[in-house]
Scaffold this motif. Sequence first.
Motif, PDB file in Angstrom:
ATOM      1  N   ILE A 132       0.837  -1.203   0.000  1.00 60.12           N
ATOM      2  CA  ILE A 132       0.000   0.000   0.000  1.00 60.12           C
ATOM      3  C   ILE A 132       0.871   1.253   0.000  1.00 60.12           C
ATOM      4  O   ILE A 132       0.623   2.214  -0.751  1.00 60.12           O
ATOM      5  N   LEU A 133       1.915   1.260   0.825  1.00 59.14           N
ATOM      6  CA  LEU A 133       2.824   2.403   0.862  1.00 59.14           C
ATOM      7  C   LEU A 133       3.552   2.569  -0.472  1.00 59.14           C
ATOM      8  O   LEU A 133       3.764   3.697  -0.942  1.00 59.14           O
ATOM      9  N   CYS A 171       1.225   4.323  -2.813  1.00 55.59           N
ATOM     10  CA  CYS A 171       1.109   5.760  -2.526  1.00 55.59           C
ATOM     11  C   CYS A 171       2.325   6.521  -3.048  1.00 55.59           C
ATOM     12  O   CYS A 171       2.197   7.587  -3.679  1.00 55.59           O
ATOM     13  N   LEU A 227       2.293   6.707  -6.876  1.00 56.58           N
ATOM     14  CA  LEU A 227       1.360   7.718  -7.389  1.00 56.58           C
ATOM     15  C   LEU A 227       2.023   9.099  -7.390  1.00 56.58           C
ATOM     16  O   LEU A 227       1.867   9.874  -8.347  1.00 56.58           O
ATOM     17  N   GLN A 249       9.753   3.458  -3.801  1.00 54.12           N
ATOM     18  CA  GLN A 249       8.947   2.382  -4.381  1.00 54.12           C
ATOM     19  C   GLN A 249       9.689   1.050  -4.295  1.00 54.12           C
ATOM     20  O   GLN A 249       9.126   0.029  -3.881  1.00 54.12           O
TER      21      GLN A 249
END
Length: 658
Positions: free
Chosen positions: A11-12, A15, A18, A46
């Motif tokens: 999930i991180l 984020c 993005l 990432q």
Amino acid sequence: MIPELGHYALILALCITLVQVVLPIIGAARGDVRWMSVARPAAVGQFVFVAVAYACLTYAFITDDFSVAYVAQNSNSALPLIYRISGVWGAHEGSLLLWTLILSTWTLAVAVFSRTLTLAFVARVLGIMGFISVGFLLFMLLTSDPFSRLLPAALEGQDLNPLLQDPGLAIHPPMLYMGYVGFSVAFSFAMAALLGGQLDSAWARWSRPWTTVAWTFLTLGITLGSWWAYNELGWGGWWFWDPVENASFMPWLVGTALIHSLSVTEKRGAFKTWTVLLALFAFALSLLGTFLVRSGVLTSVHAFATDPARGMYVLIFLGIVVGGSLILYAWRAPRVRSTGDFKLLSRETLLLCNNIILVVAAASVLLGTLYPLILDALNLGKISVGPPYFSAIFIPLMVILLILLGIGPAARWKQNSGRWLFGRLLTSAVLSVLIAAGALLVLRERSSIMVLLSILLAAWVVVTTVINLYGRYSPELGLSRSIRRTPRGFFGMTMAHLGVAVFTLGVAFSGAFSTEQDVGLAPGQSYDLSGYQFRFEGVKQVPGPNYIASQASVQVLREGQLISTLSPQKRIYPVRQMAMTEAAVDVGMFRDLYVALGEDLGNGHWSFRLYYKPFVRWIWGGALFMVMGGILAASDRRYRLAVRREATANRYLPEGVS
């Protein structure tokens, strides 16, 4: 809580990615240095969080955490450690996580090794790569979570698919994915150049080594897959035109065309729009392969998933990537003009013909792969497209390609005199014909048109390549200085072309002269095949870590002398209730002796499949020559020096940003 940690890491990563997509691309459009500067730290972030997620899943496999559904479905407490580690990518969810990890690794590599490129261009490249990562991270989190819990936890795992319990499968998927995903770099470079309106020869120079590395990994991955199929499936073949095999072969063909087209764009400023299209389609075919193995539209030992919902997601994502890229191409391409003029008889024309043949070959494979699926989807019946179709298409195309392979490196850029080129190639043609004639005298009645044609073409490639290599020698400089003055890229091309010749001979000889026989033998009985005597000594039970094997002992003799003792196995995996054949192979440079154990026929009799496979190792040897050629070409220091010179001159600064 380790699986939950892995899930939160994904999930991180989403984020951060993005942010990597939005801010750098907008910053490049606005000329905002601060926003563009976010690209590199975001790429590092990432990678870190995707790597954490991958490490968490690997830990769950190693520690037999059967509360994780994916681990319970693809591992077992008796599974050897190497297969627990490789089991991480043994099914859909884990292989998708491996894909995402490799994509983040490529992104990190671009961020780290692009310091000499301008900030605006790097921001666009990393932003586009981030967009691709967002697609796959969403795919995992929405439809394919590898960390889903199984409550209550399973007491024991369902074991890894026995087909995947092979050393070749421990390294084949990572190498294949490195190639697949590596084409995203060439794609991102091309799209970044279109976005910035900077489609000149410099972007091709920047993109070329990355593309060569990706092509090298894909070549190695396909080679390992072929070697695995030969050793593991017990059928004695190395390529079956399986749809999933084709899914990796299509981007390889287009990637090969892309490498040659990039050389023209870099050196002559020609083929710019064509090169962009090749970069687009090489990556699009990689995504198409992902769709084929994860959609459930085909059945294959290589397929990962049978959930149509997952396939629909990949298909939509493929449509967005390809559709958006084509729209951008249609917007920018009309403004692009090639600067390198050339005549009909030139190296540029020959390379263009080479590219057309490779693209036609890829389109033919695509048609043969998708046509049965389309008919089935429209309820128009079921058909099977197999080796006869592909052989009918490929043999004529490869004959032309091999001829061009000898002519192209001998031709000059821009223009050639027909008389000069003919004179340069005449010696090679005569020597090639003499070699083929000598082969005819040696083989005599065992020869065929296809074998002689293969020998002639392979000799043509080898002779022209060696003569071109000799042309680099200067008596004034001496051998040592001549070698040092010759770019590594030239040696890489030479190695790869020689690999094609070796591969051609391996395919021709193994196909024409292989013999096989299904036999039933009792202990003490023997069978003669191609001058070798195979004597069956008996079968014993051999326990394995997670299987029980019936292991035969087969002595191979030639003229009464013992050559080898082979031990093929028939394995039973109790958890999966699957039987697997483990072939035994006596390896030689010029022939393989291959024995596969079949069924128990009763009263001590067993069925065997015996193979004599001449020159089959030359197939993989030729492919390894290509891999080594790719490594040499990618390490050519001319690329790094050229990039540094261009960065110093600030050639790519339409926004006024360095």
